[in-house]
Design an enzyme around this catalytic site. Structure first.
Site, PDB file in Angstrom:
ATOM      1  NE  ARG A  97      -3.466   0.350   2.870  1.00  0.00           N
ATOM      2  CZ  ARG A  97      -4.171   1.094   3.682  1.00  0.00           C
ATOM      3  NH1 ARG A  97      -5.270   1.415   3.971  1.00  0.00           N
ATOM      4  NH2 ARG A  97      -3.799   0.832   5.254  1.00  0.00           N
ATOM      5  CG  ASP A  98       3.521   4.354   1.207  1.00  0.00           C
ATOM      6  OD1 ASP A  98       2.867   5.398   0.148  1.00  0.00           O
ATOM      7  OD2 ASP A  98       4.246   5.139   2.447  1.00  0.00           O
ATOM      8  CB  VAL A  99       5.280   0.382  -3.420  1.00  0.00           C
ATOM      9  CG1 VAL A  99       6.493   0.078  -4.816  1.00  0.00           C
ATOM     10  CG2 VAL A  99       4.487  -0.970  -3.435  1.00  0.00           C
TER      11      VAL A  99
END
Length: 263
Positions: A97-99
């Protein structure tokens, strides 16, 4: 964790919970943590080379950018990060969710490792789960447009963000850059435009000119472009991303022998 930080206890404990379960060459290792009064500390293995973004476009402590990375090293970093994401998606049903490039760290041997699991979500035990309904969180410039509109988080949301990272690696520029002309503010939008118009050369970092094998570039841009498909079903799985990047590396390493045969 600073007391004024917007990241709260949920993110802190999610990070500990996630990294306590995972051991992989391409994920950061959590050594320990501190939870004492208002103190929140997470201790990781030391990553001597910093973040991928540090080596693409960020200034160092002396106010200068780091020396540009070679194309072959960029490919190896891409493959390492892709393998880390594939492990999360396939073995643990985890959506990061936060690549982003600042969440891909590099050790002393330039081995890429995924970090920062504070926003991660784990899917249900049923491997066939299609999405997780959740509030939109992540970083502007990397957000899957479908997730942003529907709040349906899928593995393909990570794939989209990783596509942005791949174009960062190719172009040496950040996901969002308002210093550029308006049509280029968003790297994802600009990359889709260049690929669609057959103007991929406008995306390439100037320091890489003459380094990239045409066959390698075709495969790399092909998979990166598919990652940025506006619809999740049009994006590849991370297994396909890994295989395509590995093929791109082989084509790059065989560049000299191919040129000799064709000359």
């Amino acid at each position: 964790m600073k007391s004024e930080s917007r990241q709260g206890d949920n993110e802190f404990w999610t990070e500990i919970k996630m990294l306590s379960k995972f051991r992989h060459e391409h994920l950061v290792s959590l050594i320990g943590f501190c939870n004492d009064g208002q103190e929140r500390l997470l201790i990781y293995q030391y990553m001597a080379k910093g973040t991928v973004s540090d080596h693409l476009y960020k200034l160092n402590r002396n106010g200068r950018t780091n020396p540009p990375l070679s194309w072959e090293l960029r490919l190896k970093i891409s493959i390492g990060a892709a393998r880390g994401l594939y492990y999360l998606h396939s073995r643990h049903r985890v959506i990061h969710r936060d690549v982003k490039s600042s969440n891909i760290l590099l050790d002393e041997n330039w081995i890429a490792k995924i970090s920062d699991f504070g926003l991660s979500k784990m899917g249900p035990a049923n491997d066939s789960f299609s999405h997780i309904s959740t509030n939109v969180k992540g970083t502007f410039g990397y957000l899957d447009p479908e997730y942003f509109l529907t709040r349906k988080l899928t593995r393909k949301s990570d794939v989209y963000a990783f596509g942005v990272v791949l174009f960062e690696i190719l172009s040496g520029r950040p996901a969002i850059d308002i210093r550029l002309e308006e049509e280029q503010h968003s790297l994802a939008g600009w990359a889709r435009h260049c690929v669609r118009e057959g103007k991929v050369d406008r995306l390439i970092d100037h320091s890489l000119m003459g380094q990239i094998s045409p066959a390698c570039l075709k495969v790399f841009v092909g998979i990166a472009g598919r990652c940025l498909h506006t619809q999740p079903h049009g994006r590849p799985a991370m297994a396909d991303v890994v295989m395509s990047l590995e093929l791109a590396l082989v084509l790059q390493q065989n560049k000299d022998s191919i040129e000799l045969r064709t000359s």
